[in-house]
Write a protein that holds these residues in place. Sequence first.
Motif, PDB file in Angstrom:
ATOM      1  N   CYS A  18       0.937   1.543  -3.941  1.00 30.36           N
ATOM      2  CA  CYS A  18      -0.318   1.866  -4.075  1.00 30.36           C
ATOM      3  C   CYS A  18      -1.003   2.333  -4.026  1.00 30.36           C
ATOM      4  O   CYS A  18      -1.703   3.129  -4.444  1.00 30.36           O
ATOM      5  N   GLU A  19      -0.843   3.594  -2.911  1.00 27.59           N
ATOM      6  CA  GLU A  19      -1.873   4.215  -2.876  1.00 27.59           C
ATOM      7  C   GLU A  19      -1.959   5.641  -3.249  1.00 27.59           C
ATOM      8  O   GLU A  19      -0.472   6.331  -4.050  1.00 27.59           O
ATOM      9  N   THR A  20      -3.280   5.931  -3.223  1.00 23.45           N
ATOM     10  CA  THR A  20      -2.734   7.076  -4.452  1.00 23.45           C
ATOM     11  C   THR A  20      -3.548   8.642  -3.435  1.00 23.45           C
ATOM     12  O   THR A  20      -4.289   8.432  -3.137  1.00 23.45           O
ATOM     13  N   VAL A  50      -9.554  -1.769   1.617  1.00 26.44           N
ATOM     14  CA  VAL A  50      -9.155  -0.501   0.390  1.00 26.44           C
ATOM     15  C   VAL A  50      -7.900  -1.076   0.107  1.00 26.44           C
ATOM     16  O   VAL A  50      -7.682  -1.490  -1.075  1.00 26.44           O
ATOM     17  N   SER A 107      -8.920  10.765   0.293  1.00 25.90           N
ATOM     18  CA  SER A 107      -7.763   9.535   0.215  1.00 25.90           C
ATOM     19  C   SER A 107      -8.335   8.577  -0.098  1.00 25.90           C
ATOM     20  O   SER A 107      -8.533   8.176  -1.117  1.00 25.90           O
ATOM     21  N   PRO A 120       0.595  -1.545   0.076  1.00 20.73           N
ATOM     22  CA  PRO A 120      -0.246  -0.340   0.134  1.00 20.73           C
ATOM     23  C   PRO A 120       0.748   1.219   0.278  1.00 20.73           C
ATOM     24  O   PRO A 120       0.278   2.471  -0.470  1.00 20.73           O
ATOM     25  N   ASN A 161      -9.070   6.801  -3.556  1.00 18.19           N
ATOM     26  CA  ASN A 161      -8.367   5.038  -3.763  1.00 18.19           C
ATOM     27  C   ASN A 161      -9.225   4.091  -4.385  1.00 18.19           C
ATOM     28  O   ASN A 161      -8.999   3.449  -4.797  1.00 18.19           O
ATOM     29  N   ARG A 198      -4.793   8.668 -11.702  1.00 17.32           N
ATOM     30  CA  ARG A 198      -5.635   8.131 -10.996  1.00 17.32           C
ATOM     31  C   ARG A 198      -7.305   9.236 -10.085  1.00 17.32           C
ATOM     32  O   ARG A 198      -8.474   8.534 -10.442  1.00 17.32           O
TER      33      ARG A 198
END
Length: 666
Positions: A38-40, A657, A574, A35, A578, A90
């Motif tokens: 991967c976290e946006t 998530v 957030s 994560p 995501n 994204r």
Amino acid sequence: MTAQRLQLTWYNKDKALIPTETGKYGYTWVDPSDPRYCETHTLVMDDYVHGSQTPKSDEFEYSERADLEPPEDNLLILGESGDVLEALTRVPELAEKYVGKVRLIYIDPPFNTAQTFASYEDNLEHSIWLTMMRDRLLHMKKLLTDDGSIWVHLDNVEVHRMRLLMDAIFGPGNFLAEVVWQKADSPRGDAQGFSSDHDTILVYGRSSTPHLNRMARTASDNSRFSNPDNDPQGIWFSDNRSAPANIGNRKQHPSTFGIQHPITGDILYPAIGGCWRFGIERLLPALREFADYEVVPPDLDLRLNRTNLHSSQLREDVGDVMIRGGASAPSQQRARARIKALQWPEFFVTESSFGRKAYPPEQGQPPRTWWDNEEVGHNRQAKAEQKALSTGGTTFSTPKPERLLERVIHIGSDPGDIVLDVFAGSGTTAAVAQKMGRRWLTCELLESTFSTFTRPRLAKVVNDQDPGGVTSTMGERVADSEGGLPDGVSPDDAAKFTSVLNKLISDDAAAKKSALVKQLKAAAKTTRTKDVINWRGGGGFQVAHLSPACFDYDETLNRVMLTPEATGQVLIESVAANLGFTLLHPDDDYVFDGRRGNALLKVVEGVATVEQVDWLVSQIETGETIVLAATSVMDGVREHLRRSCKGSRVVAVPDDVFRYTQGGDL
């Protein structure tokens, strides 16, 4: 046996990278499903910097560029380039605005030279550097328009590896050029071995049909052109009359034939192995202005002698162009009278041969791959530009001259297009894009660079406090001699001639007084027109920074955790980003926090209950569904939501998530 495609491979190619420390070029290998990778992140909008355009003054000349509308829809971001690109591609609000909308990308990434510069660290190991660049290039490819292009500026450390990486991502068929920029104006005395004079810029298209503007022709480009016959179309030069025939073993080319000269009487053929550039039907009207020409059966013996053709290749059906009655005194008089009358046709007669007019291309010249520092600047000039902008005495370590970026931006974009640079540094790309009427988008990792160089420079640009670089152009050198300069002599040539002449006679008093020297100087006299203003300030830019990380991975517990910053509106934004939801503005009193099609998102910081579900269901329209994201979920809530609103679901934050455990699956 199946053919294998050539691939570039490196250590940990299947891994991803996350920053070891915020705000520095240091990275740690992780699994691509971690994560922390991967976290946006979202963008937090800060202040907006706006400038006013300076009115025109009779004191100056102005270019067309000075009349362009100053761009206002620009974005300057403080943050790590990978996270910024992730947000742009994204976060729904940003993706809608930028994905497939960027016409030109120019990046000047860390060169990986094992040196540490004052403004950033540049010592990444090859495999780390390649992974870092691969992940960013994949995002940048999504941002480009179909006819967009990407320009990657490098030195000789990684350029060969980058070429293979670009082939893999953009396709070898979309390679456009390897531009060589002469960055130095003198050798480095402290160099060990060779002193490097150049950098390389790799240019790739998003597709095989990129948008590329041609270059304007300069006085030097046109120096071989003249207009000795007062042609109404303008300047021209006598180009090659012949073209390669390339017939192999086939019959002779139909444009290979003899033409009789009206003054000498000689029968002229195209160059050996070639043909006339025009066919008989195009040549005859022009030639008949000089003499009474007709097409007659060919002299095959002469043709065999004047060409490299074999007798079996000769064609009797292709005649020769001869003067009716042969060359004579009347034909000579007529030809010379037509020559004297000027305004000759495209294919014309000279005293002893023929000529073919070639005009400068109206659309300019194609870009070339060698960029001389006299044309686009060099490192020393770039540092001088930076020093002029600096108020504290410090300058950015590796700036690029504005004229270099001016050429890149001219070739790859038009006014109004979006230009992207994710390694902002001193902000040269954005500064020049603003001055050229392009919208821009840029980010910088180091807060010290951002605050000391990038933001202050761009603020000066929009406030018309940046007089250097491409803000103005030196006046054009033009002839100042009576009757103008001789044909084929450009103003720059004349100025150089005068400069050299002055040096040669500097110690010769007699030569200085010579009538011939004075006559030569008078004939080569030039002057410069007034400087031209290209930029008058105006426009503005939004300043932003990346949101803090909301998701982390605890290696001791082997589970995904929320960070202390994951609270309030930060958590809402957030989770929305995501999960791919577009935010609904909280000031508009929406019950829900985001929307994706018919699905509505509600983020609950705390426990999701059955009562909350009932209330949310009462707030939706027919056909809408609910995604309830909560940091804690009571037993039975999931099933209750599914029964109450078909197609709805509960998302436990953070577990639902990012379902990640080290060594496990998503």
